[in-house]
Design an enzyme around this catalytic site. Structure first.
Site, mmCIF file in Angstrom:
data_model
loop_
_atom_site.group_PDB
_atom_site.id
_atom_site.type_symbol
_atom_site.label_atom_id
_atom_site.label_comp_id
_atom_site.label_asym_id
_atom_site.label_seq_id
_atom_site.Cartn_x
_atom_site.Cartn_y
_atom_site.Cartn_z
ATOM 1 N N SER A 1 44.596 -32.575 4.226
ATOM 2 C CA SER A 1 45.552 -33.330 5.030
ATOM 3 C C SER A 1 45.431 -34.813 4.666
ATOM 4 O O SER A 1 45.619 -35.176 3.505
ATOM 5 C CB SER A 1 45.312 -33.063 6.511
ATOM 6 O OG SER A 1 46.406 -33.485 7.280
ATOM 7 N N ASP B 1 53.173 -24.555 5.149
ATOM 8 C CA ASP B 1 52.833 -25.878 5.667
ATOM 9 C C ASP B 1 54.096 -26.734 5.671
ATOM 10 O O ASP B 1 54.524 -27.226 4.633
ATOM 11 C CB ASP B 1 51.757 -26.524 4.796
ATOM 12 C CG ASP B 1 51.270 -27.847 5.367
ATOM 13 O OD1 ASP B 1 51.843 -28.313 6.377
ATOM 14 O OD2 ASP B 1 50.317 -28.411 4.820
ATOM 15 N N HIS C 1 49.202 -25.127 7.369
ATOM 16 C CA HIS C 1 48.367 -26.296 7.074
ATOM 17 C C HIS C 1 46.897 -25.909 6.989
ATOM 18 O O HIS C 1 46.085 -26.665 6.463
ATOM 19 C CB HIS C 1 48.594 -27.344 8.162
ATOM 20 C CG HIS C 1 48.184 -28.733 7.793
ATOM 21 N ND1 HIS C 1 48.626 -29.384 6.668
ATOM 22 C CD2 HIS C 1 47.347 -29.613 8.408
ATOM 23 C CE1 HIS C 1 48.106 -30.597 6.613
ATOM 24 N NE2 HIS C 1 47.317 -30.757 7.646
#
Length: 662
Positions: free
Chosen positions: A521, A602, A634
């Site tokens: 991320s 995602d 994600h």
């Protein structure tokens, strides 16, 4: 004993969702076990006395059982189960026995609460707002399923959110009588084009009954088309049977109001509130008001911590709250009258505190142990373990010893981090380094047992582990958290550089010449940023779901409030703010081998960001590898996929961190 590895991580029993009986004697909890034949998890309900002892299994059905809640007399447990055609509310005797369905609705139940009065339940499910009943939504879904065409049209955002495309439905809050009269559920949020609970991470903490069961208070973001760029959640109150209008309780706060809870006597409502609109990582301050018509007031306003959860003491004079605190998630008691704050327990990551007579029960995990139930005296003192679900598994593995350290970071401000020794550490040996970078960016690799980024899997593979809570991390005061805004590649990179240097100086057993940096991320963004702005430091890089291009990152994500707050404006108003720390600008400097990983589902950081990263690496002739999971979002959640993820990552590290890279 063998070194801790991904198979051990996946095999750990996982404790979650605990609830203390009203008489304070028993805890019901969810225990997930792994079926080693199928590789799939099985969730069941268990119970254990507050005083400790052997846990008892309450459900053995092949279906998933979760979300235990007690009846007011402590004689029954309500729960969610998928043992029918869809997930519904069930109940069973507290000591175990035959379960009976409480609901038989045409739509699955996502979350629920039992009224303290015992006469109703509140529940949430997904509906088309223009439908008058649940059957209408079910019929429409069936018709859509039969349609040969698959096109979906949109007139407003969200088109997709987190890991799924929106289909026009919203999660709504209903109540249903437990009298057995067969009446239809009452939609307390009828006509609302907003989700209750908030998506994708909201749950039953977003709504609550008053102690007498007559009123429901819930949080909702009723902002129409502004939903993708607004964090204006407000609290609303409505009669539990749906009669009468709803009443907005927090109209003067344009930011996020959440987590409503009542005192046992029903005289006080408490909740958490942010002050900054459009900012999801602002401090959640503690709020109270006399019920029903008192003025809101802040409690402990000078306490610079963000409240994660809250619950009233039985006498209503204080609240138990959890908050991130210098690399831990600690437990505190806050007095309602004067805001005095007392730390009750600090080690590890604590959640779900609840009173049980003269003791407080909570769940806790840390860098060496997965989650178990613990208790302490209500006045504070030494914690006692109630469960040790993985004692045998932990005895069979060697793990690395963690240690927290600090150093002067950016502008010589104190920054904290953790180092974890390799499993089987031997004095005099030097070990290669896995340098883990957390996401968020307002997050923390604190004292926790993580099921996706677990430091012990690297320690078990023979690596030293270093994790830095750089500027922007949570748990060190709001100014520290805010400091990353507009400076994604500035202060954090300085902290990472200084933190690595400090760790190498303090722990000479770390071989700094054999180091790999890994992140997901924002951590994945930072890997791309390091590739162009610290290109000669690491032998290899691992980028999971990271941003490659801030420009397209803005237009392709779903929750626009996040980049707008982080970079100060929408991209079209201030392109320079997005370009200032944009990794794509520095691809010409990339030289370091990189493993790129992405999930196709995602939609927060779409997979084109990963593909673009891999394309840049390949075109520049840099050793690189791309791993994509078509069925993951994600996060990587499936056990088999987690095994593959760890295998690929450990193989990559082994290749490049050998004394002579292969």
């Amino acid at each position: 004993p063998h070194p801790f590895g991904v198979r051990d991580l996946i095999a750990m029993d996982r404790l979650s969702e605990h609830a203390v009986s009203p008489d304070g004697k028993t805890i019901a909890f969810v225990r997930r076990t792994l079926d080693h034949t199928t590789g799939k998890g099985q969730t069941d309900l268990w119970s254990v006395p507050v005083t400790g002892g052997s846990p008892a299994q309450l459900t053995t059905h092949t279906a998933s059982d979760r979300s235990p809640q007690w009846s007011a007399d402590s004689k029954q447990i309500y729960f969610l189960s998928s043992r029918g055609p869809s997930t519904q509310v069930w109940r069973m005797p507290a000591g175990g026995g035959d379960a009976q369905a409480v609901t038989d609705l045409p739509l699955p139940v996502d979350t629920f609460r039992v009224s303290p009065a015992g006469d109703r339940i509140a529940l949430t499910t997904w509906v088309f707002v223009d439908c008058e009943d649940l059957a209408c939504t079910k019929d429409r879904l069936d018709r859509i399923e039969r349609e040969p065409s698959t096109g979906q049209t949109y007139d407003r955002l969200f088109v997709r959110h987190w890991d799924h495309y929106r289909d026009g439905r919203y999660s709504h809050l209903f109540t249903l009588s437990l009298s057995g009269s067969g009446e239809d559920p009452v939609d307390l949020t009828a006509g609302l084009e907003a989700d209750v609970p908030g998506q994708p991470f909201g749950g039953q903490e977003d709504y609550t009954f008053s102690p007498d069961g007559t009123t429901v208070v819930y949080a909702a973001r009723d902002v129409g088309r502004q939903e993708p760029w607004s964090t204006d959640f407000d609290l609303y109150a409505i009669a539990a049977d749906g009669t009468g209008p709803r009443r907005e309780l927090t109209p003067d706060n344009p930011a996020w109001d959440a987590h409503p809870v009542f005192s046992a006597d029903g005289k006080t409502l408490a909740w958490t509130a942010m002050a900054t609109p459009g900012y999801e990582s602002d401090r959640f301050a503690l709020m109270v008001r006399d019920w029903p018509d008192g003025e809101p007031r802040r409690v402990a306003d000078d306490w610079d911590r963000s409240v994660s959860s809250l619950t009233f003491a039985p006498d209503g004079a204080s609240l138990l709250v959890t908050a991130q605190h210098v690399g831990q998630r600690a437990l505190f008691r806050v007095k309602v009258a004067d805001g005095a704050v007392t730390e009750l327990a600090a080690d590890g990551t604590i959640s779900g505190p609840a009173f049980a007579g003269e003791r407080v029960v909570f769940a806790r995990h840390d860098l060496r142990r997965p989650q178990d139930l613990w208790s302490i005296p209500a006045t504070g003192g030494e914690a006692t373990a109630i469960t040790t679900l993985n004692a045998e598994r932990l005895a069979a593995v060697t793990r690395g010893q963690p240690e927290q350290f600090s150093f002067p970071g950016w502008n010589k401000e104190t920054v904290h981090g953790y180092v974890v020794k390799p499993a089987g550490y031997q004095e005099g040996q030097r070990y290669p380094l896995a340098f883990l970078i957390h996401g968020g960016p307002q997050g923390s690799f604190g004292n926790m047992f993580h099921y996706r980024w677990n430091a012990q899997t690297y320690a078990g593979a023979g690596y030293a582990v270093v994790m830095i809570d750089f500027h922007g991390s949570t748990g060190y005061g709001q100014a520290f958290t805010d400091s990353i805004q507009g400076d994604w590649g500035g202060k954090p990179l300085v902290d990472l550089q200084k933190g690595l240097a400090a760790a190498l100086e303090r722990y000479p057993w770390i071989d700094g010449d054999r180091a790999c940096a890994l992140g997901a991320s924002y951590g994945g963004y930072m890997i791309n940023w390091i590739a162009g702005n610290w290109p000669d430091r690491f032998r290899c890089l691992v980028n999971h779901d990271g941003i490659f291009d801030n420009r397209m990152g803005y237009y392709a994500t779903e929750e626009l409030w996040f980049p707008e707050r982080e970079h100060g404006a929408p991209h079209y108003e201030d392109p320079a703010a997005y370009e200032k720390h944009n990794p794509v600008r520095y691809v010409d400097r990339w030289t370091t081998p990189m493993l790129v990983i992405h999930g196709s589902l995602d939609y927060r950081l779409p997979e084109t960001q990963g593909l673009a990263t891999f394309t840049a690496l390949q075109r520049r002739g840099i050793d690189s590898r791309y791993l994509v999971f078509p069925d993951e979002n994600h996060w990587v959640l499936a056990a088999a996929n987690s095994m593959q993820w760890h295998h690929e990552v450990e193989t990559w590290l082994s290749r490049w961190l050998a004394r002579t890279p292969r």
